[in-house]
Motif scaffolding. Structure first.
Motif, PDB file in Angstrom:
ATOM      1  N   MET A   1       0.793  -1.136  -0.089  1.00 27.70           N
ATOM      2  CA  MET A   1       0.118   0.162  -0.041  1.00 27.70           C
ATOM      3  C   MET A   1       0.816   1.100  -0.032  1.00 27.70           C
ATOM      4  SD  MET A   1      -2.909  -1.342   2.814  1.00 27.70           S
ATOM      5  CE  MET A   1      -4.111   0.058   2.493  1.00 27.70           C
ATOM      6  N   LEU A   2       1.940   1.032   0.775  1.00 23.37           N
ATOM      7  CA  LEU A   2       3.040   2.300   0.989  1.00 23.37           C
ATOM      8  C   LEU A   2       3.526   2.843  -0.357  1.00 23.37           C
ATOM      9  CD1 LEU A   2       4.320   1.932   4.275  1.00 23.37           C
ATOM     10  CD2 LEU A   2       3.278   3.641   3.606  1.00 23.37           C
ATOM     11  N   GLU A   3       3.784   1.466  -1.396  1.00 22.93           N
ATOM     12  CA  GLU A   3       4.446   1.715  -2.567  1.00 22.93           C
ATOM     13  C   GLU A   3       3.574   2.192  -3.604  1.00 22.93           C
ATOM     14  OE1 GLU A   3       6.511  -1.260  -5.937  1.00 22.93           O
ATOM     15  OE2 GLU A   3       5.482  -2.237  -4.240  1.00 22.93           O
ATOM     16  N   HIS A   4       2.137   1.968  -3.429  1.00 22.09           N
ATOM     17  CA  HIS A   4       1.302   2.554  -4.119  1.00 22.09           C
ATOM     18  C   HIS A   4       1.033   4.166  -3.852  1.00 22.09           C
ATOM     19  CE1 HIS A   4      -2.435   3.378  -6.803  1.00 22.09           C
ATOM     20  NE2 HIS A   4      -3.186   3.887  -5.547  1.00 22.09           N
ATOM     21  N   LEU A   5       0.752   4.367  -2.558  1.00 21.45           N
ATOM     22  CA  LEU A   5       0.655   5.527  -2.064  1.00 21.45           C
ATOM     23  C   LEU A   5       1.763   6.787  -1.932  1.00 21.45           C
ATOM     24  CD1 LEU A   5      -1.795   4.863   0.899  1.00 21.45           C
ATOM     25  CD2 LEU A   5      -2.408   5.821  -1.504  1.00 21.45           C
ATOM     26  N   TRP A   6       3.154   6.384  -1.843  1.00 21.91           N
ATOM     27  CA  TRP A   6       4.262   7.118  -1.707  1.00 21.91           C
ATOM     28  C   TRP A   6       5.507   6.535  -2.378  1.00 21.91           C
ATOM     29  CZ3 TRP A   6       5.928   8.450   3.886  1.00 21.91           C
ATOM     30  CH2 TRP A   6       6.838   9.517   3.986  1.00 21.91           C
ATOM     31  N   PRO A   7       5.309   6.586  -3.849  1.00 18.89           N
ATOM     32  CA  PRO A   7       6.351   5.661  -4.739  1.00 18.89           C
ATOM     33  C   PRO A   7       7.911   6.038  -4.263  1.00 18.89           C
ATOM     34  CG  PRO A   7       4.578   6.532  -5.914  1.00 18.89           C
ATOM     35  CD  PRO A   7       4.265   7.129  -4.560  1.00 18.89           C
ATOM     36  N   GLU A   8       8.118   7.396  -3.756  1.00 21.84           N
ATOM     37  CA  GLU A   8       9.386   7.747  -3.384  1.00 21.84           C
ATOM     38  C   GLU A   8      10.015   7.160  -2.179  1.00 21.84           C
ATOM     39  OE1 GLU A   8       6.976  10.893  -5.503  1.00 21.84           O
ATOM     40  OE2 GLU A   8       6.783  10.014  -3.541  1.00 21.84           O
ATOM     41  N   LEU A   9       9.106   6.755  -1.382  1.00 22.80           N
ATOM     42  CA  LEU A   9       9.391   6.170  -0.108  1.00 22.80           C
ATOM     43  C   LEU A   9      10.166   4.637  -0.271  1.00 22.80           C
ATOM     44  CD1 LEU A   9       9.209   5.900   3.235  1.00 22.80           C
ATOM     45  CD2 LEU A   9       6.976   4.599   2.700  1.00 22.80           C
ATOM     46  N   ARG A  10      11.402   4.581   0.458  1.00 26.56           N
ATOM     47  CA  ARG A  10      12.066   3.331   0.552  1.00 26.56           C
ATOM     48  C   ARG A  10      11.782   2.521   1.834  1.00 26.56           C
ATOM     49  NH1 ARG A  10      17.243   1.450   1.667  1.00 26.56           N
ATOM     50  NH2 ARG A  10      17.954   3.518   2.441  1.00 26.56           N
ATOM     51  N   ILE A  11      11.337   1.249   1.631  1.00 26.43           N
ATOM     52  CA  ILE A  11      11.267   0.400   2.623  1.00 26.43           C
ATOM     53  C   ILE A  11      12.625  -0.156   3.043  1.00 26.43           C
ATOM     54  CG2 ILE A  11      10.010  -1.837   3.684  1.00 26.43           C
ATOM     55  CD1 ILE A  11       8.195   0.753   3.095  1.00 26.43           C
ATOM     56  N   CYS A  12      13.071   0.232   3.868  1.00 28.17           N
ATOM     57  CA  CYS A  12      14.625  -0.117   4.443  1.00 28.17           C
ATOM     58  C   CYS A  12      14.617  -1.472   5.099  1.00 28.17           C
ATOM     59  CB  CYS A  12      15.164   0.938   5.002  1.00 28.17           C
ATOM     60  SG  CYS A  12      14.752   1.434   6.420  1.00 28.17           S
ATOM     61  N   GLY A  13      13.533  -1.796   5.780  1.00 28.55           N
ATOM     62  CA  GLY A  13      13.453  -3.105   6.598  1.00 28.55           C
ATOM     63  C   GLY A  13      12.306  -3.480   7.121  1.00 28.55           C
ATOM     64  N   PHE A  14      12.306  -4.701   7.455  1.00 28.60           N
ATOM     65  CA  PHE A  14      10.991  -5.371   8.208  1.00 28.60           C
ATOM     66  C   PHE A  14      11.395  -5.931   9.408  1.00 28.60           C
ATOM     67  CE2 PHE A  14      10.238  -5.593   3.634  1.00 28.60           C
ATOM     68  CZ  PHE A  14       8.951  -5.077   3.684  1.00 28.60           C
ATOM     69  N   ALA A  15      10.937  -5.746  10.601  1.00 26.32           N
ATOM     70  CA  ALA A  15      11.022  -6.305  11.922  1.00 26.32           C
ATOM     71  C   ALA A  15      10.019  -7.118  12.315  1.00 26.32           C
ATOM     72  CB  ALA A  15      11.494  -5.449  13.058  1.00 26.32           C
ATOM     73  N   ARG A  16      10.185  -8.308  13.260  1.00 27.48           N
ATOM     74  CA  ARG A  16       9.056  -8.946  13.547  1.00 27.48           C
ATOM     75  C   ARG A  16       8.726  -8.836  15.149  1.00 27.48           C
ATOM     76  NH1 ARG A  16      12.370 -14.381  12.613  1.00 27.48           N
ATOM     77  NH2 ARG A  16      13.768 -12.923  13.503  1.00 27.48           N
ATOM     78  N   ASN A  17       9.508  -8.239  15.911  1.00 27.90           N
ATOM     79  CA  ASN A  17       9.119  -7.799  17.058  1.00 27.90           C
ATOM     80  C   ASN A  17       9.868  -6.520  17.575  1.00 27.90           C
ATOM     81  OD1 ASN A  17      12.011  -8.403  17.959  1.00 27.90           O
ATOM     82  ND2 ASN A  17      11.252 -10.476  17.197  1.00 27.90           N
ATOM     83  N   GLY A  18       9.608  -5.997  18.702  1.00 28.10           N
ATOM     84  CA  GLY A  18      10.018  -4.935  19.237  1.00 28.10           C
ATOM     85  C   GLY A  18      11.800  -4.735  19.513  1.00 28.10           C
ATOM     86  N   GLN A  19      12.261  -5.862  19.869  1.00 29.47           N
ATOM     87  CA  GLN A  19      13.792  -6.070  19.921  1.00 29.47           C
ATOM     88  C   GLN A  19      14.478  -5.768  18.555  1.00 29.47           C
ATOM     89  OE1 GLN A  19      13.918  -9.892  22.154  1.00 29.47           O
ATOM     90  NE2 GLN A  19      14.552  -8.682  23.849  1.00 29.47           N
ATOM     91  N   GLU A  20      13.782  -6.397  17.537  1.00 28.21           N
ATOM     92  CA  GLU A  20      14.471  -6.267  16.279  1.00 28.21           C
ATOM     93  C   GLU A  20      14.342  -4.969  15.783  1.00 28.21           C
ATOM     94  OE1 GLU A  20      13.926 -10.808  14.234  1.00 28.21           O
ATOM     95  OE2 GLU A  20      13.012  -9.041  13.429  1.00 28.21           O
ATOM     96  N   ALA A  21      13.088  -4.499  15.987  1.00 25.60           N
ATOM     97  CA  ALA A  21      12.903  -2.884  15.522  1.00 25.60           C
ATOM     98  C   ALA A  21      13.514  -2.194  16.215  1.00 25.60           C
ATOM     99  CB  ALA A  21      11.381  -2.560  16.119  1.00 25.60           C
ATOM    100  N   VAL A  22      13.855  -2.162  17.308  1.00 21.53           N
ATOM    101  CA  VAL A  22      14.974  -1.232  17.989  1.00 21.53           C
ATOM    102  C   VAL A  22      16.520  -1.316  17.266  1.00 21.53           C
ATOM    103  CG1 VAL A  22      15.998  -0.444  20.224  1.00 21.53           C
ATOM    104  CG2 VAL A  22      13.672  -1.022  20.266  1.00 21.53           C
ATOM    105  N   ALA A  23      16.714  -2.497  17.120  1.00 20.84           N
ATOM    106  CA  ALA A  23      18.189  -2.824  16.607  1.00 20.84           C
ATOM    107  C   ALA A  23      18.271  -2.447  15.144  1.00 20.84           C
ATOM    108  CB  ALA A  23      18.415  -4.212  16.755  1.00 20.84           C
TER     109      ALA A  23
END
Length: 254
Positions: A22-44
């Motif tokens: 959805m973000l790719e469609h609404l905000w083409p210039e945005l680059r998804i730099c990563g995916f995290a599965r939980n809070g600890q991964e997100a912080v790192a």
């Protein structure tokens, strides 16, 4: 101008992928730099990748979204994602916190994207008051209240949006990626799967009777056995709904 980047945090892979699409469609210039599965991964990952924006699921096992937000600090624009609209909206409304409700609605996400783009263009990261995070943290620590079940369903009918009280819903049936809601005044299509709706409706009032159907039990007047499966008759309706053998046990005492 520096390219905006985003980190998506959710313990459900399908929801991560859907939000990214959805973000790719609404905000083409945005680059998804990563995916995290939980809070600890997100912080790192936030500390390593320094994303402009973080879409952060509130309810995750282990370190939840609020704890992760505290650990990240105020260097990233946060958008919280929650499955409980009535449950958390009050806490979100107390401060400058943007939030999305699962399943994420594209129109609502478009509003969020516009707000984020304005803030990033002005080099502004909204500061979240600690008192707001504390209030939200207390909500996350307790189970959602019983009234977290859906009370109404938002559906598109023609060029308008209709709010359908769940009390008026007779049954729901799958239509590929969508769901048809049949209620006392007609039918409407919503962008939610049958599986998703099964988890959002009060199980004391609604029952999934087939992989493609959910019925309001108050509208069932008769169940008939058909070999190892069955079908139900509804009040004032000509159609009969199939009951697969996996759900026949729901009507054994009828």
């Amino acid at each position: 101008m520096t390219t905006a980047t985003a980190l998506i945090v959710d313990d459900e892979p399908l929801l991560r992928t859907r939000l990214a699409s959805m973000l790719e469609h609404l905000w083409p210039e945005l680059r998804i730099c990563g995916f995290a599965r939980n809070g600890q991964e997100a912080v790192a990952m936030q500390r390593e990748l320094r994303p402009s924006v973080c879409f952060l699921d509130v309810h995750m096992p282990g370190m939840n979204g609020v704890e992760a937000a505290r650990a990240m600090g105020q260097d990233v624009a946060l958008v919280f994602v929650t499955a409980y609209d009535e449950y958390a909206v009050e806490a979100f409304a107390r401060g400058a916190i943007d939030y999305l409700v699962k399943p994420v609605d594209e129109a609502r996400l478009a509003e969020t994207v516009q707000r984020l783009r304005r803030n990033l263009a002005a080099a502004q990261v909204p500061q979240i008051p600690d008192a707001v995070l504390q209030a939200l943290s207390r909500l996350v620590q307790v189970p959602p209240p019983q009234n977290a079940w859906l009370h109404w369903i938002r559906a598109s009918v023609g060029n308008s949006v209709r709010l359908i009280p769940v009390d008026q819903v007779i049954y729901l049936k799958s239509d590929h990626k969508y769901t048809v809601v049949v209620w006392q005044e007609g039918e409407a299509v919503i962008r939610r799967s049958i599986r998703d709706m099964a988890g959002a409706l009060d199980p004391g009032r609604f029952a999934q009777i087939h992989r493609s159907a959910i019925v309001n039990l108050a509208h069932v007047v008769q169940f008939a056995h058909l070999d190892d499966a069955g079908e139900v008759t509804l009040k004032g309706r000509e159609e009969r709904l199939p009951v697969s053998r996996n759900y026949v046990h729901l009507f054994q005492r009828m």
